[in-house]
Structure formats: structure tokens, C-alpha cells
Scaffold this motif. Structure first.
Motif, PDB file in Angstrom:
ATOM      1  N   VAL A 235      -7.736   1.400   1.373  1.00 54.60           N
ATOM      2  CA  VAL A 235      -9.063   1.848   0.945  1.00 54.60           C
ATOM      3  C   VAL A 235      -8.942   2.721  -0.300  1.00 54.60           C
ATOM      4  CG1 VAL A 235     -11.083   3.214   1.589  1.00 54.60           C
ATOM      5  CG2 VAL A 235     -10.056   1.647   3.246  1.00 54.60           C
ATOM      6  N   GLY A 236      -7.878   3.533  -0.346  1.00 55.30           N
ATOM      7  CA  GLY A 236      -7.692   4.432  -1.480  1.00 55.30           C
ATOM      8  C   GLY A 236      -7.367   3.724  -2.773  1.00 55.30           C
ATOM      9  N   ILE A 237      -6.550   2.671  -2.715  1.00 52.80           N
ATOM     10  CA  ILE A 237      -6.111   2.017  -3.952  1.00 52.80           C
ATOM     11  C   ILE A 237      -6.935   0.791  -4.321  1.00 52.80           C
ATOM     12  CG2 ILE A 237      -3.741   2.814  -3.651  1.00 52.80           C
ATOM     13  CD1 ILE A 237      -2.981  -0.017  -2.768  1.00 52.80           C
ATOM     14  N   ALA A 238      -7.675   0.232  -3.347  1.00 52.84           N
ATOM     15  CA  ALA A 238      -8.377  -1.031  -3.635  1.00 52.84           C
ATOM     16  C   ALA A 238      -9.827  -1.038  -3.193  1.00 52.84           C
ATOM     17  CB  ALA A 238      -7.632  -2.198  -2.970  1.00 52.84           C
TER      18      ALA A 238
ATOM     19  N   CYS B  78      -6.351  -4.842  13.862  1.00 52.91           N
ATOM     20  CA  CYS B  78      -5.546  -3.623  13.906  1.00 52.91           C
ATOM     21  C   CYS B  78      -4.455  -3.716  14.963  1.00 52.91           C
ATOM     22  CB  CYS B  78      -6.428  -2.404  14.188  1.00 52.91           C
ATOM     23  SG  CYS B  78      -7.609  -2.048  12.865  1.00 52.91           S
ATOM     24  N   ILE B  79      -3.330  -3.056  14.699  1.00 57.19           N
ATOM     25  CA  ILE B  79      -2.154  -3.180  15.561  1.00 57.19           C
ATOM     26  C   ILE B  79      -2.262  -2.346  16.828  1.00 57.19           C
ATOM     27  CG2 ILE B  79      -0.800  -1.292  14.577  1.00 57.19           C
ATOM     28  CD1 ILE B  79       1.612  -3.290  14.601  1.00 57.19           C
ATOM     29  N   GLY B  80      -3.116  -1.344  16.838  1.00 58.09           N
ATOM     30  CA  GLY B  80      -3.241  -0.512  18.027  1.00 58.09           C
ATOM     31  C   GLY B  80      -4.442   0.404  17.955  1.00 58.09           C
ATOM     32  N   PRO B  81      -4.716   1.152  19.044  1.00 60.13           N
ATOM     33  CA  PRO B  81      -5.899   2.015  19.090  1.00 60.13           C
ATOM     34  C   PRO B  81      -5.936   3.076  17.991  1.00 60.13           C
ATOM     35  CG  PRO B  81      -4.969   1.706  21.289  1.00 60.13           C
ATOM     36  CD  PRO B  81      -3.995   1.114  20.335  1.00 60.13           C
ATOM     37  N   ALA B  82      -4.782   3.674  17.665  1.00 56.83           N
ATOM     38  CA  ALA B  82      -4.777   4.721  16.639  1.00 56.83           C
ATOM     39  C   ALA B  82      -5.165   4.138  15.274  1.00 56.83           C
ATOM     40  CB  ALA B  82      -3.397   5.371  16.563  1.00 56.83           C
ATOM     41  N   THR B  83      -4.639   2.969  14.966  1.00 59.52           N
ATOM     42  CA  THR B  83      -4.981   2.308  13.702  1.00 59.52           C
ATOM     43  C   THR B  83      -6.448   1.893  13.691  1.00 59.52           C
ATOM     44  OG1 THR B  83      -2.714   1.486  13.522  1.00 59.52           O
ATOM     45  CG2 THR B  83      -4.360   0.416  12.156  1.00 59.52           C
ATOM     46  N   ALA B  84      -6.931   1.397  14.836  1.00 61.40           N
ATOM     47  CA  ALA B  84      -8.332   0.998  14.938  1.00 61.40           C
ATOM     48  C   ALA B  84      -9.257   2.201  14.731  1.00 61.40           C
ATOM     49  CB  ALA B  84      -8.596   0.364  16.296  1.00 61.40           C
ATOM     50  N   LYS B  85      -8.868   3.335  15.300  1.00 60.54           N
ATOM     51  CA  LYS B  85      -9.691   4.550  15.137  1.00 60.54           C
ATOM     52  C   LYS B  85      -9.772   4.946  13.666  1.00 60.54           C
ATOM     53  CE  LYS B  85     -10.099   9.363  16.627  1.00 60.54           C
ATOM     54  NZ  LYS B  85      -9.487  10.461  17.415  1.00 60.54           N
ATOM     55  N   THR B  86      -8.649   4.878  12.964  1.00 60.46           N
ATOM     56  CA  THR B  86      -8.649   5.204  11.536  1.00 60.46           C
ATOM     57  C   THR B  86      -9.541   4.234  10.761  1.00 60.46           C
ATOM     58  OG1 THR B  86      -6.390   6.040  11.722  1.00 60.46           O
ATOM     59  CG2 THR B  86      -7.188   5.544   9.511  1.00 60.46           C
ATOM     60  N   ALA B  87      -9.470   2.949  11.113  1.00 56.95           N
ATOM     61  CA  ALA B  87     -10.314   1.954  10.445  1.00 56.95           C
ATOM     62  C   ALA B  87     -11.788   2.269  10.664  1.00 56.95           C
ATOM     63  CB  ALA B  87      -9.975   0.555  10.957  1.00 56.95           C
TER      64      ALA B  87
ATOM     65  N   THR C 209       0.828  -1.214   0.000  1.00 54.74           N
ATOM     66  CA  THR C 209       0.000   0.000   0.000  1.00 54.74           C
ATOM     67  C   THR C 209       0.858   1.258   0.000  1.00 54.74           C
ATOM     68  OG1 THR C 209      -0.104   0.024   2.420  1.00 54.74           O
ATOM     69  CG2 THR C 209      -1.858  -1.153   1.256  1.00 54.74           C
ATOM     70  N   ILE C 210       2.146   1.098   0.271  1.00 52.38           N
ATOM     71  CA  ILE C 210       3.066   2.236   0.319  1.00 52.38           C
ATOM     72  C   ILE C 210       4.278   1.909  -0.535  1.00 52.38           C
ATOM     73  CG2 ILE C 210       4.603   3.590   1.799  1.00 52.38           C
ATOM     74  CD1 ILE C 210       2.670   3.164   4.074  1.00 52.38           C
TER      75      ILE C 210
END
Length: 556
Positions: free
Chosen positions: A475-478, A489-498, A305-306
Motif C-alpha cells: 500500500v505504501g509503495i504502490a 491473506c496467509i493468516g488472521p494477523a495479516t488479514a487484520k492488517t489488510a 515490497t521489502i
């Protein structure tokens, strides 16, 4: 029309020049290759492999290895729509010309599976030296992975039967005995083989197991009896099927009973068995993570993705690397594997190696970054003892002491989008920081169309998000993963973004570690499996549940 095998006189110059290794690739699990097999593959000039094992052995051969195909279509057969299979012995002898080392890879074991014996005789007749590297035979490996032992303390007889070539006498002898019978056949011929045994005297209630795609994550095993196997396969909607020609291993005898399989089916009871797991990282980043997922029975699918690109203005990086050599820094801190790679590439550009780090303290943000440094030849002086993150690194970072620290400057090579947590923390501890953009991260190109469709259509059982950027970029590319897909998700910040992207988070890692994240997904899969068994429901993968309407995602 099939070409005839060559005579020894056709290859008068081959003697004592080339060499052939007949190699057993096993039933399908790449991990079943022997050490000797891997050695032989690594030195091969030519690899002649059965189509179904080429993927298993090709990765152990050199990039320059030649891989001629066994199936050749001539003009006449192409017009008729029927391919002509090129004679394998002929192809091997053509390949061995000129002193080349040839590996002939077959499924299972060369001495028990397939027709390698005839090819060995052809080599012997032509004076070509050869060796045999045994492999795990299909009739042995598949039952082992299905949880069906072939012998016990009483030492019962075991008979191996190839249903395609078995004579009436063979069926009569096996049917009249009480030996465990291991039958190589196809899905649509299992019932016929069972009927042969019953006609020869075996009781219709004799237990039977049938395994397809044995030792791979596509493995499926059905338990029945000789009298009920046709009905069981029909009820399971396995037959009739266009894939009825698929090879299977059937085990007949008391040792294949359902009661024993419940206790011994170690492979198919792995927590993520058969799960197709999307890993939105590059192959280099996700190698150890994918290996861990495979150990749980999953099928990892890496989707970058990057993409990593050099900085737009390389001068700052060049000055910092020169500063390393001239003694400008007390510390260098690596916050990612990509940062290690960027510095290493710059070192190689200048003709430097790991010795340039002499006298400089080196910090790594976590175990993977530390491993990349060790591979470079550098042993980190500081790795977080607790949380593997910038905050965890700061917890263990010593404050600047003018008495013990002759230099007060830290070189921090990192991504262009990195957060300021580490910089601010180091300044607070009294250090001067050269915060240098070592590489840029940009959104990767979209994956192939079939992968995008699988993501949006529920073809994946789970997806592992290892950062907020992997959520946004995937989400942007696929597109957004289907609602049946388990989101980890690996952590709370990633979960929030999801959740901000409308995804329901099912699994949250207890620590910000990709390996803890994979373990948490495995625990989720194990609980899901046990719940289905307790309820008396069949164990299915998330992608096999296709509700008529999409469940609404919830956010917290």
C-alpha cells in the motif's frame, strides 16, 4: 528489398566448423519444450529465435548467449515505415561462422510449422552440419489444450490446412470429405475459411472450434458451426478488432462439438485460468509459489515490497559466526530464507562452508527455510511438525537439559524487525539466546508506473499477502488494490492488517503456509467458476467485472 540467401561458396570456411540446431519451441507453453531442446539451448553460443518464442527459449540459454534479431530496418525502409525482414538462413550462416553453436528456434515444430525446411537446405548446400529437435506442432498442441481430440477409436482421417497457402483444389478435397480439418488461419479469416468449406460441400451445421493464443494463459476458444462462426465472433465482440491478424487454430468436425468440449476442456477450466495474480515477494522468495499458481492457470506477477540490506553494525554478526566455529553454540535457529542467505554470505566471506556446522544442531522455521539450508549443504535437525512459525518451532523445541546439553546457548540470526516470540520461548525453555541482527528489511522501491496503475485500477485479479509487512509496504509503495481484486491473506494477523487498510479479505489460508494460501485461492476460484456456470453466466475473471461505483470495504 529483401537480401538474397547466401550461396555455399560465400562461406568456404564454414564446413565442419559451426553447428546449427533447428529447434521446435512448441505453440507457446514453456512447459512443452523437450528435454533435448533444453540441452541444446544450454550449450548455444547464438540463439536465433522467432520473436513470439524468444521469451519461451531465452531463459534456458546461457546469460552470455548472443540473440541477433530477425527483423532489421534499413534507412530506406525506415523512411517508408516498412521494416525489412532479414533472411533467416543468411543470419544463421553469419552466426555459425567461427565454429559457434547456433540454435534456430521456431514456433511449433520445425518440420511442420514455418519455413525451416528452406533454411535446412541452405545449411546443407553450405556444408554446415545441423540437427533437428522436433517440437509440439501448433496444429497438434493447440487442439489438445482446447479439449478437442483429433481422432477417436474409429480413427477418422485428419487433414491439416494452412489457409494462407491453400489452393482451390485443397479446399475442394477437404470440403468433399468427412475428415477432421485442422486449419491454420487468422481471426479475421476464420469466416472466409468456413465459407470455403461450405462452398466445397461441408454442411453449414458442421461443428467448429476456434482457438487463439493456444497453450498459453491467454488462450480463448469459441465453439460454433461453419455457418455461425462469423456471428459468434461478432457477438463475443472479438471482431472487428485491430487484433484480427492474430493466428488461430480452427478444428472442423464432429469431434469439436460443444458437448465434448464441456467434458474435455481441461486447460481453460483450471480454477485460476488467466487470473493475473500479484505476489508481493521477490522472484527468489516466490519461485515455488509462482510455479504453483501457474499450475492453477494463473499468471503470477512478482512485486518486491521489502528489500534486504546488511545490518548497520556487522560486528555482532561477525562475532556470532566466529562463535559457531569455536563451539560457543549448541543450536542455531533459522527463521527465514533471508537468515540462511545472510549466514551463508558471511561464511563465504570467511572462506567457510557447510562443514562449519559440524556438531551444531540446526533448526528451521519451515519447509522453505529448510530447503534453503539443504541447498547450502545442511540438513536441519528440527523443523516444526505442525504450524510453520516461531510458535510451531517452540512446540517441538526441547527444553535445556544440563545432563545431555553441554552448551546452553542458541544462535538466532534474524531480521531487525522480527518479533520476540521465539526469543522469549527459548528463554522459558532454559536456553540462553544470542539474538543477532543478520539483515535489515527496508521498504522496496515503488514498482513501475504501469504496475501501480494496474494495482489501483483493477488490473489484477487477486493479490496474495504473506505477512502484515507485505500489506503495509505494498500500500505504501504502490497504493491500495482496487475493490474488484480478490484479497488473500496467509493468516488472521495479516488479514487484520489488510482490513485496517480498508481492504476486504476474501480468502484466508487454513494454515500459515504460502502453498496453502495459493491452494485456498484456487479453491475460491473454482467455487466462483462453478457458481457462474450454475447460474448460466459466462465465466469471467474478477478484473473483468468493473462496477460503476467502488464497493465499500468491510472490516470485521
Amino acid at each position: 528489398m529483401s537480401p538474397t540467401g547466401p550461396a555455399a561458396s560465400d562461406f568456404p570456411s564454414l564446413s565442419a566448423q559451426g553447428h546449427v540446431t533447428f529447434l521446435g519451441a512448441g505453440p507457446g507453453d514453456p512447459g512443452l519444450l523437450t528435454l533435448r531442446a533444453v540441452e541444446a539451448l544450454a550449450s548455444a553460443d547464438v540463439l536465433v529465435a522467432e520473436p513470439d518464442v524468444l521469451g519461451v527459449v531465452r531463459c534456458h540459454a546461457r546469460a552470455s548467449v548472443s540473440t541477433p534479431e530477425l527483423a532489421v530496418v534499413d534507412a530506406q525502409s525506415a523512411a517508408a515505415g516498412v521494416p525489412v525482414l532479414r533472411d533467416a538462413a543468411n543470419l544463421v550462416m553469419e552466426a555459425v561462422r567461427g565454429g559457434r553453436r547456433v540454435v534456430r528456434a521456431v514456433s511449433g515444430d520445425p518440420g511442420l510449422d514455418g519455413n525451416a525446411g528452406a533454411e535446412m537446405l541452405a545449411c546443407a548446400a553450405a556444408g554446415i552440419p545441423f540437427e533437428v529437435v522436433p517440437g509440439v506442432a501448433n496444429v497438434v498442441g493447440v487442439p489438445a489444450y482446447a479439449g478437442v481430440p483429433l481422432r477417436d477409436a474409429q480413427g477418422a482421417d485428419v487433414r491439416f490446412v494452412d489457409a494462407r497457402t491453400a489452393s482451390d483444389r485443397c479446399w475442394t478435397e477437404v470440403g468433399a470429405s468427412d475428415a477432421t480439418a485442422v486449419i491454420s488461419t487468422t481471426l479475421d479469416s476464420v469466416a472466409a475459411a468456413a465459407g470455403e468449406l461450405v462452398s466445397a460441400g461441408r454442411k453449414p451445421d458442421t461443428p467448429l472450434t476456434v482457438t487463439v493464443a493456444g497453450t498459453t494463459t491467454r488462450q480463448r476458444t469459441w465453439t460454433a458451426t461453419l455457418g455461425t462462426i462469423a456471428q459468434v465472433l461478432k457477438q463475443a465482440k472479438v471482431l472487428p478488432s485491430p487484433e484480427g491478424h492474430r493466428p488461430v487454430i480452427a478444428v472442423v468436425g464432429e469431434r469439436s462439438s460443444a458437448a465434448q468440449r464441456d467434458q474435455l476442456a481441461w486447460f481453460e477450466s483450471k480454477p485460476l485460468f488467466g487470473w493475473k495474480v500479484l505476489v508481493p515477494r521477490t522472484k527468489e522468495q516466490s519461485a515455488s509459489l509462482s510455479d504453483q499458481l501457474r499450475s492453477y492457470g494463473a499468471v503470477p506477477h512478482e512485486v518486491p515490497t521489502i528489500a534486504v540490506e546488511p545490518p548497520r553494525t556487522p560486528q555482532q554478526m561477525e562475532r556470532a559466526v566466529k562463535g559457531l566455529v569455536t563451539g560457543r553454540y549448541e543450536w542455531i535457529a533459522f527463521t527465514s530464507v533471508n537468515a540462511v542467505k545472510a549466514v551463508r554470505e558471511k561464511f563465504e566471506e570467511y572462506g567457510l562452508d557447510a562443514r562449519a556446522f559440524a556438531g551444531i544442531k540446526v533448526a528451521a522455521v519451515g519447509e522453505q527455510t529448510a530447503a534453503a539450508l539443504v541447498d547450502f549443504g545442511v540438513k536441519p535437525d528440527l523443523v516444526p511438525s505442525g504450524e510453520q512459525s516461531a510458535a510451531g518451532l517452540l512446540e517441538d523445541w526441547p527444553p535445556y537439559d544440563p545432563v545431555f546439553d553441554p552448551i546452553d546457548r542458541v544462535f538466532l540470526p534474524r531480521a531487525d524487525i522480527a518479533t520476540e516470540t521465539l526469543v522469549a520461548g527459548l528463554i522459558e525453555l532454559g536456553w540462553e539466546v544470542d539474538d543477532v541482527t543478520a539483515y535489515r528489511t527496508v521498504r522496496a522501491s515503488p514498482p513501475p508506473a504501469d504496475t501501480r496503475e494496474a494495482i489501483k485500477g483493477g488490473g489484477f485479479d487477486a493479490v496474495l499477502f504473506t505477512s502484515s509487512s507485505t500489506v503495509r509496504n505494498l500500500v505504501g509503495i504502490a497504493g491500495k488494490p482496487h475493490n474488484v481484486t480478490v484479497i488473500a491473506c496467509i493468516g488472521p494477523a495479516t488479514a487484520k492488517t489488510a482490513e485496517e487498510h480498508g481492504l476486504r479479505v476474501d480468502v484466508l489460508s487454513p494454515e500459515p503456509s504460502v502453498h496453502k494460501l495459493a491452494a485456498a485461492l484456487a479453491e475460491f476460484g473454482a467455487r466462483r467458476r462453478e457458481a457462474a456456470k450454475e447460474a448460466g453466466d459466462p465465466v469471467t475473471r474478477p478484473s473483468e467485472r468493473r462496477p460503476g461505483a467502488r464497493r465499500r470495504r468491510t472490516t470485521t
